[in-house]
Every structure is written in structure tokens, then in C-alpha cells.
Enzyme design. Sequence first.
Site, PDB file in Angstrom:
ATOM      1  N   ARG A  56     -21.298 -49.144 -82.149  1.00 50.59           N
ATOM      2  CA  ARG A  56     -22.428 -48.338 -82.638  1.00 50.59           C
ATOM      3  C   ARG A  56     -22.872 -48.841 -84.007  1.00 50.59           C
ATOM      4  O   ARG A  56     -24.064 -48.936 -84.292  1.00 50.59           O
ATOM      5  CB  ARG A  56     -22.043 -46.850 -82.715  1.00 50.59           C
ATOM      6  CG  ARG A  56     -21.831 -46.209 -81.356  1.00 50.59           C
ATOM      7  CD  ARG A  56     -21.741 -44.689 -81.438  1.00 50.59           C
ATOM      8  NE  ARG A  56     -20.591 -44.191 -82.175  1.00 50.59           N
ATOM      9  CZ  ARG A  56     -19.391 -43.973 -81.668  1.00 50.59           C
ATOM     10  NH1 ARG A  56     -19.156 -44.231 -80.381  1.00 50.59           N
ATOM     11  NH2 ARG A  56     -18.401 -43.492 -82.418  1.00 50.59           N
ATOM     12  N   LYS A 147     -33.905 -33.408 -89.540  1.00 55.68           N
ATOM     13  CA  LYS A 147     -34.531 -33.167 -88.240  1.00 55.68           C
ATOM     14  C   LYS A 147     -33.706 -32.162 -87.459  1.00 55.68           C
ATOM     15  O   LYS A 147     -32.475 -32.172 -87.533  1.00 55.68           O
ATOM     16  CB  LYS A 147     -34.629 -34.473 -87.453  1.00 55.68           C
ATOM     17  CG  LYS A 147     -35.476 -34.354 -86.200  1.00 55.68           C
ATOM     18  CD  LYS A 147     -35.252 -35.507 -85.246  1.00 55.68           C
ATOM     19  CE  LYS A 147     -34.189 -35.168 -84.222  1.00 55.68           C
ATOM     20  NZ  LYS A 147     -34.123 -36.106 -83.101  1.00 55.68           N
ATOM     21  N   GLU A 188     -39.032 -29.903 -84.781  1.00 53.97           N
ATOM     22  CA  GLU A 188     -39.213 -30.570 -83.480  1.00 53.97           C
ATOM     23  C   GLU A 188     -39.060 -29.590 -82.316  1.00 53.97           C
ATOM     24  O   GLU A 188     -37.954 -29.343 -81.861  1.00 53.97           O
ATOM     25  CB  GLU A 188     -38.209 -31.725 -83.309  1.00 53.97           C
ATOM     26  CG  GLU A 188     -38.362 -32.436 -81.962  1.00 53.97           C
ATOM     27  CD  GLU A 188     -37.424 -33.619 -81.750  1.00 53.97           C
ATOM     28  OE1 GLU A 188     -37.568 -34.303 -80.717  1.00 53.97           O
ATOM     29  OE2 GLU A 188     -36.543 -33.856 -82.600  1.00 53.97           O
ATOM     30  N   LYS A 230     -42.733 -32.613 -85.436  1.00 49.85           N
ATOM     31  CA  LYS A 230     -42.415 -33.663 -84.451  1.00 49.85           C
ATOM     32  C   LYS A 230     -42.580 -33.080 -83.043  1.00 49.85           C
ATOM     33  O   LYS A 230     -41.624 -32.594 -82.453  1.00 49.85           O
ATOM     34  CB  LYS A 230     -40.991 -34.201 -84.657  1.00 49.85           C
ATOM     35  CG  LYS A 230     -40.610 -35.276 -83.629  1.00 49.85           C
ATOM     36  CD  LYS A 230     -39.334 -36.018 -83.988  1.00 49.85           C
ATOM     37  CE  LYS A 230     -38.968 -37.003 -82.871  1.00 49.85           C
ATOM     38  NZ  LYS A 230     -37.887 -37.928 -83.230  1.00 49.85           N
TER      39      LYS A 230
END
EC number: 4.1.2.13
Length: 364
Positions: A56, A147, A188, A230
Site C-alpha cells: 500500500r 472528508k 459527501e 462532494k
Amino acid sequence: MPHSYPALSAEQKKELSDIALRIVAPGKGILAADESVGSMAKRLSQIGVENTEENRRLYRQVLFSADDRVKKCIGGVIFFHETLYQKDDNGVPFIRTILDKGIVVGIKVDKGVVPLAGTDGETTTQGLDGLSERCAQYKKDGADFAKWRCVLKISERTPSALAILENANVLARYASICQQNGIVPIVEPEILPDGDHDLKRCQYVTEKVLAAVYKALSDHHVYLEGTLLKPNMVTPGHACPIKYTPEEIAMATVTALRRTVPPAVPGVTFLSGGQSEEEASFNLNAINRCPLPRPWALTFSYGRALQASALNAWRGQRDNAEAATEEFIKRAEVNGLAAQGKYEGSGEDGGAAAQSLYIANHAY
């Protein structure tokens, strides 16, 4: 009506507003590199790479080692907690690499979706517990925005009034907590593309959801100039038999936003929602060419639609890292143009850029 005590000082408001405007400066958007460990498992398994912390890290390094060309098209990068504290091969923290390019660092702070009892398989999002403390720490560590994703789905019976209300309130609580800690919240509310609904139905649901979100943000005294939205683009469901043009999608999307999103919001950073790389760029371009007045920046916050070609080029091989980084830069530049309505298309009908990135019932 009782007096609302000011939640933020003038200085706090200015800081939040300045951060939001930097992220969505003309021609700039967001790289969403905040896939959880589980989501990375899906991405890496597609190219036959084992989902280890090191793999990752190597993959994120492919994206973050992009040269200064990305400065003009990437305004912010969303990190996952693990990535925020990782370093590149030279021991330089990833966060430092991004900040040194003048790009704003963000962090995913929600803890995933959980079932909402009493509904037909609908969800809410967890992660409010301890959020204030986490935001304070992330701010110290260099993050300036966050977010939080809520998910709604369209069917005959959904989204229900309960799911819309609950998710709008959760987003507002999150936004308020972020702002208290000097962090710009990206709100979002994703309406999934699953289903066979047409464009009109998606537009109707998007309008209802966004209206509820901005009512909740108002109720919670959130400072809109220091937020970003978003949302999904207004698109038909993946199983809808009707094919719509980018211009039709743009008109439906901008109309829905004009009816619900206050002009105080500095920017709208669309999610790609499983569109192919080219589709996401063409649709964003059409949105920015839409003949309706648009008071906000309309740009991108793409994950898969910025990364698919890079991931395919990399395939877990160190020797491919440079070529993979080039693929990412290419997509970033294309979307930087699309965010200004200046993308003419690459003429690439095949290849990774045209592959659908749709995942049913997408949970990060």
C-alpha cells in the site's frame, strides 16, 4: 427564535474560507487517495498484488512522487490514517512531500457505513465519537481539510425520509466539529449509481438529498464559506437502458445544484462514482461548459478515475513505478482541463481509461 451564539471567530472563518478556496482554485481538484485497507485489498487484487502495508505504501508512493506538473491541477489530496504517517523510500513523510508542492492535505475521518435499523437496507455513517480529538491531532499533524462519506441508494422505496434526515444530520455534526478544529469539512452525500433508474429520478433524489443536507448545515450553524460539497453527478443508474449524453448529464447536474446548493459554498468537487476515467473527465468538462450560471467552482475529487491507469501500469513492479506515475499525471492534467471546460478528449476509445470502474453497492 433564540439567539445563535457565534460558533467561530472572524479569524477562524477566514482561515477556513482561505483553505477551501486554495483547494478549488481554477483548474485544480482533489486526489482522493483515502481508500481504507479493505478498499485497497480490492484495488490490489485486481492486479494480483498482495494487500500488505508495504505494498500500500509503494502504491501511494507512485501517486505522491508525481513532479511539479501536478501543482497546477491538484489542489488537495485526501489521505487515509495509515498513509498520513507513512514515508517514501528516502524516509520523507508523504505528508511533507505533498505540503512541499503547495498542495493541501486532507484526511478521511468517518469510520464507515453501518445499517440503519428500520429501513430497507439503508445505512448511516459512524465516527462522530472522539472526532473532535482526532481533528485536533490531524490539524497538528498538517491536515487542513477532512472528508466524511454518507451513502444513499435509489430504489422504489429508497432513499427513505429517515435515511435522508439521519445522514444529513450526521454530515452536519461532522462539519461543525471539523470547523471548531480549524479543518474544512468536505460534505459527501453519495447517491449510489446502482439500479435501473433514469436521469430524471436521480436528479429528483439528488435535489431532495442536497436540500436536506443544507437545511441540516444551517441548523447546526455550519459556516458554508468554509466547506466543500462532494456529490455524485446526476447520472442514470448503471442498469438503466437509456444512454444519456455528457451534455444531458451536465444539465441535470447543474440544475440540481442550482436548486439546492447556496452560492456561499466555494466549490463542488464531484466524486466519480465508478465512471471510467474518460467518462468522468468528459462529464466534468460538459458540466463546466453548461450554459447555466454556476456560482461555485465545479471540479473533481476522484479516486478510481484518477488512479485506474496508474494502477494498471504499476502492477506492483518497482520498474513500472515511473511509468505509472506518468499515467497518474496525465489523468490529473486532463481533469484540470475538464474543470475549466477545456478538455477536448484524448481520442482513446480503448485501454484502461475507458474501462468501467463500477463496483456494486460500493462501501469503502
